[in-house]
Write an enzyme that holds these catalytic residues in place. Structure first.
Site, PDB file in Angstrom:
ATOM      1  N   ASP A  72       0.687  -0.877  -0.044  1.00 38.20           N
ATOM      2  CA  ASP A  72      -0.182  -0.126  -0.640  1.00 38.20           C
ATOM      3  C   ASP A  72       0.730   1.326  -0.429  1.00 38.20           C
ATOM      4  OD1 ASP A  72      -2.231  -1.486   0.462  1.00 38.20           O
ATOM      5  OD2 ASP A  72      -2.313  -1.416   2.193  1.00 38.20           O
TER       6      ASP A  72
HETATM    7  N1  URA Z   1      -1.349  -5.750   3.895  1.00 37.36           N
HETATM    8  C1  URA Z   1      -2.061  -4.587   4.117  1.00 37.36           C
HETATM    9  O1  URA Z   1      -2.871  -4.167   4.543  1.00 37.36           O
HETATM   10  N2  URA Z   1      -0.892  -3.955   3.020  1.00 37.36           N
HETATM   11  C2  URA Z   1      -0.021  -4.041   2.426  1.00 37.36           C
HETATM   12  O2  URA Z   1       1.157  -3.112   2.156  1.00 37.36           O
HETATM   13  C3  URA Z   1       0.723  -4.978   2.795  1.00 37.36           C
HETATM   14  C4  URA Z   1      -0.288  -5.957   3.334  1.00 37.36           C
END
Ligand code: URA
Length: 238
Positions: free
Chosen positions: A105
């Site tokens: 993310d």
């Molecule tokens: N899980 C999440 O919530 N975000 C990420 O970036 C990776 C795994």
């Protein structure tokens, strides 16, 4: 001289997975030295045969893999109109042929692998493969043995199926808690959604390992390095 199968060459250079490549070949979309070639096992000498797909020459290059300590604030994409991308920090001659293995993310930091081998990337991300990913996480709220059990048992996060069993190791529990989480799949926002299902908000998330490769602790956010030959081998053997 390097000789390899045509389907392997196409898959490794990013045309698609092995099964997608089979279809591409069946459809007559590939030529070798000017003639249509449909046989996946056709041997290609990468020094002298000319393979064309989608009007482009398919050039074999040796495996390249980098690890980036992804900083927060950039998107996991090779191009984006409005945000900085993970490629912006990379300065490597093969940069245009590298792509990220999976996504983090925008606000997640940590280990992101960048490779030039499409087939390997597919394999590491395939749900069948269950490549493990470990995250360091800071959450608002207390972590308990019940949280550990909920992760272990798999939980409903609004998908068709429950999540696969995941491992939660509590490092510290208080108003703000810290833990390491290991997942064997990669659903959208999975870590955040799993904690949310337990009534906990993720404040900070950082991936610290993936498929047996550990984030080099000497890399500051935004820094990267090539994988060592041993790390490359570990990845390819997965
Ligand atoms: N899980 C999440 O919530 N975000 C990420 O970036 C990776 C795994």
């Amino acid at each position: 001289m390097s000789v390899m199968r045509l389907d392997k060459l196409l898959a490794e250079t990013g045309a698609g997975s092995r099964s997608e490549v089979k279809k591409i070949l069946k459809n007559g979309a590939v030529t070798v030295n000017g003639a249509m070639e449909k046989r996946p096992d056709r041997k290609i000498d990468t020094d002298c045969d000319t393979v064309m797909y989608q009007n482009r020459e398919v050039k074999y290059e040796p495996f390249i893999a980098l690890m980036l300590n992804k900083p927060a604030g950039c998107v996991t994409a090779t191009e984006d109109r409005s945000h900085k991308t993970v490629m912006d920090d990379i300065c490597h001659p093969a940069k245009d042929r590298l792509f990220p293995v999976g996504r983090l993310d925008i606000d997640t930091e940590g280990l992101l692998l960048l490779v030039n081998d499409g087939e390997l990337a597919h394999r590491l991300l395939s749900p069948k493969h269950h490549a493990e990913k470990t995250y360091y996480v800071r959450v608002e709220g207390r972590l308990t043995e019940e949280t550990v059990r909920a992760f272990e048992e798999g939980m409903d996060i609004g998908e068709k199926k429950k999540t696969l069993p995941a491992k939660l190791s509590i490092l510290d529990s208080g108003e703000i808690s810290e833990a390491e989480v290991t997942l064997y799949e990669g659903k959208f926002h999975q870590v955040k959604r799993m904690f949310a299902a337990c009534g906990l908000k993720v404040l900070y998330l950082k991936r610290i390992s993936m498929a047996g490769i550990l984030l080099d602790p000497s890399l500051e956010p935004g820094q990267w390095r090539a994988l060592t030959p041993e790390e490359c081998l570990r990845l390819k053997e997965r």
